[in-house]
Scaffold this motif. Sequence first.
Motif, PDB file in Angstrom:
ATOM      1  N   MET A 194       0.816  -1.215   0.000  1.00 50.85           N
ATOM      2  CA  MET A 194       0.000   0.000   0.000  1.00 50.85           C
ATOM      3  C   MET A 194       0.851   1.266   0.000  1.00 50.85           C
ATOM      4  N   ASN A 195       2.028   1.216   0.635  1.00 52.20           N
ATOM      5  CA  ASN A 195       2.849   2.432   0.637  1.00 52.20           C
ATOM      6  C   ASN A 195       4.134   2.236  -0.161  1.00 52.20           C
ATOM      7  N   GLY A 196       4.147   1.219  -0.999  1.00 51.97           N
ATOM      8  CA  GLY A 196       5.266   1.052  -1.910  1.00 51.97           C
ATOM      9  C   GLY A 196       6.536   0.523  -1.277  1.00 51.97           C
ATOM     10  N   LEU A 197       6.455  -0.101  -0.102  1.00 57.10           N
ATOM     11  CA  LEU A 197       7.656  -0.724   0.451  1.00 57.10           C
ATOM     12  C   LEU A 197       7.938  -2.007  -0.314  1.00 57.10           C
ATOM     13  N   ILE A 198       6.863  -2.625  -0.795  1.00 59.01           N
ATOM     14  CA  ILE A 198       7.017  -3.790  -1.651  1.00 59.01           C
ATOM     15  C   ILE A 198       6.360  -3.438  -2.978  1.00 59.01           C
ATOM     16  N   ARG A 199       7.070  -3.696  -4.052  1.00 60.50           N
ATOM     17  CA  ARG A 199       6.507  -3.397  -5.356  1.00 60.50           C
ATOM     18  C   ARG A 199       5.802  -4.642  -5.875  1.00 60.50           C
ATOM     19  N   PRO A 200       4.512  -4.542  -6.219  1.00 63.26           N
ATOM     20  CA  PRO A 200       3.783  -5.734  -6.651  1.00 63.26           C
ATOM     21  C   PRO A 200       4.434  -6.376  -7.878  1.00 63.26           C
ATOM     22  N   THR A 201       4.410  -7.714  -7.954  1.00 60.52           N
ATOM     23  CA  THR A 201       4.942  -8.369  -9.149  1.00 60.52           C
ATOM     24  C   THR A 201       3.993  -8.148 -10.321  1.00 60.52           C
TER      25      THR A 201
ATOM     26  N   ARG B 179      13.498  -5.355   8.758  1.00 63.62           N
ATOM     27  CA  ARG B 179      12.299  -4.783   9.361  1.00 63.62           C
ATOM     28  C   ARG B 179      12.527  -3.304   9.704  1.00 63.62           C
ATOM     29  N   ILE B 180      13.665  -3.021  10.319  1.00 59.65           N
ATOM     30  CA  ILE B 180      13.932  -1.638  10.717  1.00 59.65           C
ATOM     31  C   ILE B 180      14.116  -0.765   9.479  1.00 59.65           C
ATOM     32  N   MET B 181      14.787  -1.309   8.466  1.00 60.89           N
ATOM     33  CA  MET B 181      14.960  -0.535   7.231  1.00 60.89           C
ATOM     34  C   MET B 181      13.603  -0.170   6.655  1.00 60.89           C
ATOM     35  N   SER B 182      12.701  -1.151   6.593  1.00 66.48           N
ATOM     36  CA  SER B 182      11.374  -0.868   6.051  1.00 66.48           C
ATOM     37  C   SER B 182      10.673   0.187   6.894  1.00 66.48           C
ATOM     38  N   ALA B 183      10.790   0.046   8.209  1.00 66.42           N
ATOM     39  CA  ALA B 183      10.093   0.987   9.084  1.00 66.42           C
ATOM     40  C   ALA B 183      10.608   2.402   8.855  1.00 66.42           C
ATOM     41  N   GLN B 184      11.932   2.558   8.687  1.00 66.60           N
ATOM     42  CA  GLN B 184      12.465   3.909   8.488  1.00 66.60           C
ATOM     43  C   GLN B 184      12.122   4.427   7.099  1.00 66.60           C
ATOM     44  N   LYS B 185      12.096   3.513   6.120  1.00 66.14           N
ATOM     45  CA  LYS B 185      11.680   3.957   4.789  1.00 66.14           C
ATOM     46  C   LYS B 185      10.243   4.438   4.839  1.00 66.14           C
ATOM     47  N   ALA B 186       9.433   3.765   5.654  1.00 62.02           N
ATOM     48  CA  ALA B 186       8.035   4.179   5.769  1.00 62.02           C
ATOM     49  C   ALA B 186       7.941   5.565   6.378  1.00 62.02           C
ATOM     50  N   ARG B 187       8.976   5.988   7.098  1.00 59.94           N
ATOM     51  CA  ARG B 187       8.972   7.342   7.637  1.00 59.94           C
ATOM     52  C   ARG B 187       9.737   8.285   6.705  1.00 59.94           C
TER      53      ARG B 187
END
Lengths: 176, 283, 266, 295
Positions: free
Chosen positions: B55-62, C171-179
């Motif tokens: 939803m926030n682009g942390l994972i890019r959908p395949t 996990r922490i990398m993702s969390a910080q990227k989310a911020r």
Amino acid sequence: LKKLPSLVTAALLLALQVVLAGYSIDVLPFLRISFSYLASAVTGMLFGPTVAMLSAAAGDILGYCVHPSGVYFPPYMLTAMFSGCLYGIFLYHSPIRLSRVIASKSLVTVFSNLLMNTLWNSMVYGKSFFAILPIRIVKNLVLLPVEIALLFVVCKAAQKVYNTAFLRCGISPRKG
Amino acid sequence: MTPILEAQNLCYTYGTGTPFEKKAVQNVNFKIQQGEFIGVIGHTGSGKSTMIQMMNGLIRPTSGRVLLAGKDIWEEPKKIRAVRFRVGMVFQYPEDQLFEETVMQDISFGPRNMGLTDAEIEKRARDAAKFVGLQDELLDKSPFELSGGEKRRVAIAGVIAMDPDVLVLDEPTAGLDPAGRDVLLSEIVSYHEERGNTIMLVSHSMEDVARVADRVMVMNSSHLQMFDTTQAVFSQDKELESIGLQVPQITKIMSILKADGYPVHTCLTLEEAMEQLLPLLPR
Amino acid sequence: ALGQFIPGKSLLHRLDPRIKLVLTVAFIVYIFVAQNFAGLVLLVVATFALMAVSGVPIKLYFKSMKGILFIVLFTAVLNLFYGTGPVLVQLGFMQITANGIRNAIFIAVRIVSLILFSSILTFTTSPTELTDAMERLLSPLKVFHVKVHEISMMMTIALRFVPTLLDETDRIMSAQKARGADMESGGLMQRIKALIPVLIPLFVSSFRRAYDLAMAMECRCYHGGEGRTKMKVLHLQTIDLVAVVFAILMLAAIILLNILLPASLT
Amino acid sequence: MKEPAMEFIRTEDVHFTYDETHPEEPEKPLHDVLKGVTLSIDRGEFVALLGHNGSGKSTMAKMFNAMLIPAAGKVYVDGMDTADESRTYDIRRQVGMVQQNPDNQLVASIVEEDVAFGPENLGVEPVEIRRRVDEALKAVDMYEYRTCAPYKLSGGQKQRIAIAGILAMQTACIVLDEPTAMLDPRGRAEVMHTIQQLNREKGITIILITHYMDEAVQAGRVVVLDSGRILTQGTPREVFSQVGLLKTHKLDVPQATDLAFRLRGAGCPMPHCVLSIDECVSALEPLLAQKGAEA
């Protein structure tokens, strides 16, 4: 390492050293920035040169077991041990001061990264290795200030957190 | 009305081409309107974590698309950070992400990354701290000196401070004690009411979801199994149980009574159940 | 997955990990002892033979080479220009000599066999076996007051927590990227600076885990190495002996070749 | 009075104060966690210790295996005083402990080696360790995972490995400090099932620390702690009939129990204590039928 909490903390820092080695940034082949030195330095800061040296040796071996890449050449372990020892000598038992961080990291850069590793590299890769020595020197010198700054920030935070984490509850598990 | 968040044929596969290939999310479609409070339930491993991280682009959908206010979030991959400011994500055990020297600085990390002015950052951080019930005197402390519950609040404030249009919370109450859970949940509800933005709440607690959500998504083995109003989802207790999920106790009680022929209907909260039962019971 | 261990039942898998470790180090030394092509070829043949015996698909070995192939080629090319003696090709101020070509090949073969050889060890031995072997090999050092048990305990714990901390890092990398932390773009300096929000939580979590684990170990009556037993006891078997004999013969052969033939590397 | 031989753990007026001489906030007052807890636990009992955060229940847990020593008062385990340092290891051989975070208590990177860690510390013979490890893994139903790496297991599975690690030490008692707080519903059910089984089939004394009432219901006796004192104790039914008391002390009350309590408060003749959905339904249905017949 008489106390169990210290032993375990050193072990976790060793794990962190191995983990951080996996997140290196490749600038050019031969020129890789890795952050495992931070864990090694924090080990030195908290537990002194001997532990840092042993942990660095263990880290070198474990690192190879966990991310086997490239050549396993035992003398690199000496470099790691020497660096660990330097961090221990400069950072142990003292409030973190910028001067100490600068001194330790600069010595590590000069002796370990530039002198010792170049020697080992030339043993493995032939004397042509001296050809890229200038690039290595430049890279190490350019990175030095950044690495020092990073080390300073991390050490300060680590020292503070370590103290609060273990003193906070007042339960340092009693040694039986 | 354009939905604030829309998923179109969303798929994600881990480790494509390796022996460990695993389809985590398959063909997920949904539309969420501005201001809705969505509950997301499903087992560990059902794909809900992967789904929300898309939803926030942390994972890019395949394959498939995520539309934020009608626009594909991956249209300009370089601007994906802007999407993350609009879809705020609070991870499980978010207190692990604290790193700054003071609580205030930590809450400001997100807004600062947005490039706001100092005054604006300060204002947002203070507002966010207020929403999660952090007292002013805590703001100058080191986050590492706080209690578990306080740390959790700091971390949530750090995301709220970005003032996202959509706030995604992955089990925000995990590991807290019952009293702490209730307080935090009601803070989230009042934040939602005041800001009127959209919330997606992932939770294992059916009671909590039943209490706060307008609609509920049920994820099961990488598919979106159900997506309907909370009432409609929890009235299907047999279907939920067949995929190993429970309904809230109160809902279950009422649905047994209903099945046994008593004149009651599906309830989500104790209060509703009381209202229905009292006239039917001798006193 | 952790390391590159491929479970199997080959001769090499069954070899005592202590012996495997010692022999691997010995072979690495041999590779440097060999001074001419004859010795090197002997080692290469031995390496290929062991690879075949290991039961690990050969293509995996080549996969493990991929990362370093560039370095091998790069050094080989550099070494071309570092020879002395009669000039074959003149390229501006650089020159290639016959001797340079020989050096280049020699060193390239040497690096490749080093890599392949260490891969045999990591493919056929799990990291746990390796740490265990190390503990046992180091135990004579107790005489010199080296804390062998402590070191090996540290390695065991570290090995156990590497995957946990790897997950945690992601996990922490993702969390910080989310911020809104930006870790993918920007110059080198920015990328390094962007790591602070990841590094500090990692240290914090390591300390917290250490505290919990120390507690748990104490609860389970851990009190150092004294009076401790081991569930798994290693016994040397015939194949271990065979391996040792084989290694000694190799060494003899290489030394003999060094004496009989002139050195190839100048 | 019970037979003295049955008694396994006894605490006498236990007090404890955390030494919060924090380097940066020395002015913070000392904090009394336990203010006189007297408790006796029999061999083979299943006791749930209930209380919200800060009630002192985790501190209490650490008293049972000499991880903490009371500041005042005494704790006896099988007749041994926990303050006697020479008996510390004998006590820990009797009383094992499982902690909250499933990730932070496993030592080795292979399941069976982790389970072997305890007996190895005790200096048990290798063959005997092997036997105990296999038996313990079977008891928690994790035998087929014996060569797995812990990081590949779910939280519930890791907790069961931790329990197996204690079983292999052949302790008489296991203290579990919020073992399910970090698990999903499936993991919680697995762990609770295992605990029940160990208590019933192997007669192991269980002390379960929790803040979930639905878990405490499964115990033979419930002890509720609040601000360092015992608030109330008794069988689950006795304790949970006091819904009002529990709610004022911030404890979690399952909806079924709460519903019956509220209906009773509104004047309906509901039973004093309802512990489960089924009980609630079977109490409600006759009443609904009665009213329906009247109408």
